[in-house]
Design an enzyme around this catalytic site. Structure first.
Site, PDB file in Angstrom:
ATOM      1  N   TYR A  55       8.206  -1.113  -0.277  1.00  0.00           N
ATOM      2  CA  TYR A  55       7.726  -2.932  -0.901  1.00  0.00           C
ATOM      3  C   TYR A  55       7.890  -3.122  -0.046  1.00  0.00           C
ATOM      4  O   TYR A  55       7.257  -4.665   0.518  1.00  0.00           O
ATOM      5  CB  TYR A  55       8.464  -3.240  -2.511  1.00  0.00           C
ATOM      6  CG  TYR A  55       7.543  -2.973  -3.660  1.00  0.00           C
ATOM      7  CD1 TYR A  55       6.797  -1.341  -3.546  1.00  0.00           C
ATOM      8  CD2 TYR A  55       8.425  -3.504  -4.654  1.00  0.00           C
ATOM      9  CE1 TYR A  55       6.649  -0.903  -4.933  1.00  0.00           C
ATOM     10  CE2 TYR A  55       8.315  -2.073  -5.685  1.00  0.00           C
ATOM     11  CZ  TYR A  55       6.803  -0.900  -5.938  1.00  0.00           C
ATOM     12  OH  TYR A  55       7.290  -0.749  -7.015  1.00  0.00           O
ATOM     13  N   HIS A 113      10.844   7.703  -6.142  1.00  0.00           N
ATOM     14  CA  HIS A 113       9.375   6.987  -6.253  1.00  0.00           C
ATOM     15  C   HIS A 113       8.359   7.598  -7.217  1.00  0.00           C
ATOM     16  O   HIS A 113       7.714   6.956  -8.161  1.00  0.00           O
ATOM     17  CB  HIS A 113       9.033   6.530  -5.275  1.00  0.00           C
ATOM     18  CG  HIS A 113       7.780   5.097  -5.333  1.00  0.00           C
ATOM     19  ND1 HIS A 113       7.936   3.992  -4.372  1.00  0.00           N
ATOM     20  CD2 HIS A 113       7.735   4.417  -6.256  1.00  0.00           C
ATOM     21  CE1 HIS A 113       7.366   2.771  -4.316  1.00  0.00           C
ATOM     22  NE2 HIS A 113       7.160   3.457  -6.227  1.00  0.00           N
TER      23      HIS A 113
END
Length: 283
Positions: A55, A113
């Site tokens: 991110y 992730h």
């Protein structure tokens, strides 16, 4: 009106970490405005803040945590390991880099992730997560987007069960079999994009009818549905008004029929961007 942090229910993960049943998603929150949003969220009553290496905002999340209106010890800060760093040594270095980026001494949660199964390295990444926890870098370790078959392999190879699996789950994609698997293995289900990335689910008349019945917004109904499924939604919000509204879901309850009506919206092709963990690769 802001909620007291103590008013948000909490659950205990399989490794003892206590987490709230709703958190803040931070995807695309950046810079000074992102810091303000996170600090507003904490003041509103959020204590679970979700981030990820990819991110590119671990810095602002860490800054917001260090300068929050509540002690760091009261916050649950999470980040995630990207697919390009699944190799054991790289994974450990990445957790260290995440900590330096954030300026934190530890993460409360660190998740893989995506499994990237075609690369075949997620067991190696999981072994690194286990080591990161032993070193005190992380209090609790989990995964994202892992199918039962992937978790079975982790258990077979390491004997360590993830504390959490963060998956795509919203009314068009309710993941019933996946949730059953989580329950049978005492794995918490956390939900990214719980509102479906702003797609047509927010125009469903049946949801609006339920919202009208309870004097709530359609978004609040969806988040309450997640809570009653036993899941942990992590909606993103950028305004103080929406932050407060998303926490105002603990003063009413959906009926069994209302829960069924919402769940009946599920679709076989409900993934918002077709990101099937059996095939999808994230780097």
């Amino acid at each position: 009106m802001s909620a007291d942090q103590n008013s948000v229910p909490r659950i205990v993960l399989n490794d003892g970490l206590v987490v709230p049943v709703i958190g803040l998603g931070t995807y695309r929150l950046r810079g000074t405005s992102g810091i303000k949003t996170i600090q507003d969220a904490v003041e509103t009553g959020y204590t679970l803040i979700d981030s990820a290496f990819n991110y590119e905002n671990e810095g602002i999340v860490g800054y917001a945590a260090r300068h929050a209106s509540v002690p760091r010890s009261k916050l649950i800060i999470a980040s995630k390991l990207p697919g390009r760093h699944h190799r054991y040594d790289e994974a450990l270095y990445t957790v260290e880099e995440s900590l330096y980026r954030a300026g934190l001494d530890y993460y409360d949660l660190y998740l893989i992730h995506w499994p990237n199964p075609k690369d075949g390295l997620y067991v190696e990444a999981w072994q690194a997560m286990i080591e990161a926890k032993k070193r005190g870098y992380v209090r609790s370790i989990g995964v994202c987007n892992f199918l039962p078959e992937h978790i079975d392999i982790l258990l077979k190879e390491t004997g360590v069960t993830p504390s959490m699996n963060q998956i795509e789950l919203y009314p068009y994609f309710i993941q019933e079999e996946q949730r059953r698997y989580h329950i049978s293995h005492n794995i918490a289900t956390e939900c990214w994009s719980p509102l479906g990335r702003g797609n047509a689910v927010l125009t469903e008349q049946c949801l609006q009818d339920i919202a009208d019945t309870h004097g709530k917004s359609l978004v609040q109904i969806i988040l309450r549905w997640h809570i009653q499924l036993g899941c942990i939604p992590i909606p993103k919000a950028s305004s103080r008004e929406h932050l407060e509204a998303n926490l105002s879901i603990f003063d009413f309850e959906l009926s069994e029929q209302e829960m069924h009506t919402i769940s009946a919206l599920t679709r076989p092709d409900g993934r918002t961007k077709g990101q099937d963990p059996a095939e999808y690769a994230e780097y």
